[in-house]
Scaffold this motif. Sequence first.
Motif, PDB file in Angstrom:
ATOM      1  N   UNK A  97       0.858  -1.173   0.000  1.00 44.98           N
ATOM      2  CA  UNK A  97       0.000   0.000   0.000  1.00 44.98           C
ATOM      3  C   UNK A  97       0.900   1.230   0.000  1.00 44.98           C
ATOM      4  N   UNK A  98       0.553   2.187  -0.811  1.00 43.52           N
ATOM      5  CA  UNK A  98       1.375   3.378  -0.908  1.00 43.52           C
ATOM      6  C   UNK A  98       0.607   4.589  -0.405  1.00 43.52           C
ATOM      7  N   UNK A  99       1.373   5.568   0.006  1.00 41.68           N
ATOM      8  CA  UNK A  99       0.718   6.817   0.388  1.00 41.68           C
ATOM      9  C   UNK A  99       0.221   7.431  -0.908  1.00 41.68           C
ATOM     10  N   UNK A 100      -1.027   7.773  -0.946  1.00 42.96           N
ATOM     11  CA  UNK A 100      -1.613   8.296  -2.167  1.00 42.96           C
ATOM     12  C   UNK A 100      -1.974   9.745  -1.971  1.00 42.96           C
ATOM     13  N   UNK A 101      -1.426  10.583  -2.809  1.00 45.36           N
ATOM     14  CA  UNK A 101      -1.847  11.977  -2.814  1.00 45.36           C
ATOM     15  C   UNK A 101      -3.080  12.058  -3.696  1.00 45.36           C
ATOM     16  N   UNK A 102      -4.100  12.693  -3.214  1.00 51.10           N
ATOM     17  CA  UNK A 102      -5.326  12.808  -3.980  1.00 51.10           C
ATOM     18  C   UNK A 102      -5.133  13.834  -5.079  1.00 51.10           C
ATOM     19  N   UNK A 103      -5.439  13.440  -6.296  1.00 52.78           N
ATOM     20  CA  UNK A 103      -5.329  14.368  -7.412  1.00 52.78           C
ATOM     21  C   UNK A 103      -6.341  13.991  -8.466  1.00 52.78           C
ATOM     22  N   UNK A 107      -6.839  12.043   5.835  1.00 55.46           N
ATOM     23  CA  UNK A 107      -5.765  11.052   5.861  1.00 55.46           C
ATOM     24  C   UNK A 107      -4.434  11.670   5.436  1.00 55.46           C
ATOM     25  N   UNK A 108      -4.468  12.504   4.404  1.00 50.40           N
ATOM     26  CA  UNK A 108      -3.253  13.138   3.896  1.00 50.40           C
ATOM     27  C   UNK A 108      -2.654  14.081   4.939  1.00 50.40           C
ATOM     28  N   UNK A 109      -3.496  14.820   5.639  1.00 48.43           N
ATOM     29  CA  UNK A 109      -3.008  15.783   6.630  1.00 48.43           C
ATOM     30  C   UNK A 109      -2.209  15.118   7.742  1.00 48.43           C
ATOM     31  N   UNK A 110      -2.577  13.890   8.108  1.00 48.98           N
ATOM     32  CA  UNK A 110      -1.843  13.199   9.181  1.00 48.98           C
ATOM     33  C   UNK A 110      -0.801  12.233   8.625  1.00 48.98           C
ATOM     34  N   UNK A 111      -0.586  12.326   7.301  1.00 48.88           N
ATOM     35  CA  UNK A 111       0.415  11.498   6.619  1.00 48.88           C
ATOM     36  C   UNK A 111       0.160  10.003   6.786  1.00 48.88           C
ATOM     37  N   UNK A 112      -1.125   9.631   6.838  1.00 47.41           N
ATOM     38  CA  UNK A 112      -1.482   8.213   6.932  1.00 47.41           C
ATOM     39  C   UNK A 112      -1.353   7.572   5.552  1.00 47.41           C
ATOM     40  N   UNK A 113      -0.906   6.336   5.533  1.00 44.13           N
ATOM     41  CA  UNK A 113      -0.835   5.611   4.263  1.00 44.13           C
ATOM     42  C   UNK A 113      -2.223   5.125   3.885  1.00 44.13           C
ATOM     43  N   UNK A 121     -13.370   4.109  -3.046  1.00 42.48           N
ATOM     44  CA  UNK A 121     -13.100   3.490  -1.753  1.00 42.48           C
ATOM     45  C   UNK A 121     -11.682   3.814  -1.307  1.00 42.48           C
ATOM     46  N   UNK A 122     -11.513   3.935   0.013  1.00 40.64           N
ATOM     47  CA  UNK A 122     -10.204   4.105   0.632  1.00 40.64           C
ATOM     48  C   UNK A 122      -9.794   2.752   1.195  1.00 40.64           C
ATOM     49  N   UNK A 123      -8.534   2.395   0.990  1.00 40.69           N
ATOM     50  CA  UNK A 123      -7.942   1.230   1.658  1.00 40.69           C
ATOM     51  C   UNK A 123      -6.878   1.758   2.609  1.00 40.69           C
ATOM     52  N   UNK A 124      -6.998   1.399   3.869  1.00 43.25           N
ATOM     53  CA  UNK A 124      -6.013   1.826   4.864  1.00 43.25           C
ATOM     54  C   UNK A 124      -6.047   0.853   6.046  1.00 43.25           C
ATOM     55  N   UNK A 125      -5.071   0.974   6.918  1.00 39.72           N
ATOM     56  CA  UNK A 125      -5.046   0.146   8.125  1.00 39.72           C
ATOM     57  C   UNK A 125      -6.210   0.547   9.028  1.00 39.72           C
TER      58      UNK A 125
END
Length: 165
Positions: A1-7, A18-24, A143-147
Amino acid sequence: MSKTKSKGGQSTPATVALTQVKAEFTLHPYDHDPNAQAYGEEAADALGLPYERIFKTLVAETEAGLAVAVVPVAGKLDLKAFAAALKGKRAAMADAAKVERVTGYVVGGISPLGQRKRLPTVVDESALGFETIYFSAGRRGLQIETAPDNLIRLAQAVTAPIAKL
């Protein structure tokens, strides 16, 4: 799983949180059928995932007001267990129009993250059995995939057995 910047139009309040807290996290878009009624099942089928791994966001009325339940698509919300997890006695599913107004999301695209108003949140404990889980990114077809820990931490959620599988 990679950190994804929304674009490219994929940014939602949930992805921003999620991006603000640097969550993968990883975003998984799919083609949403406007005639679909079971949004979670549609997402699971489109992404080729078991129903236990995709979680739906439900909003219920409790004695203390609105609260969020995050349960696997494979199950149903146990309203009594949900109320108990919030130290209450009763819960009932909330009116869809009210839910959309309070969360800022449309039904079928409600994310447990990035809502207009932070609501008490309970995540079904089955989420802890997976390395990553999927839930709505805040719009139908995404959908978001995260821990699970990322979701629990950001939503300031508690976990409890609230799903009937």
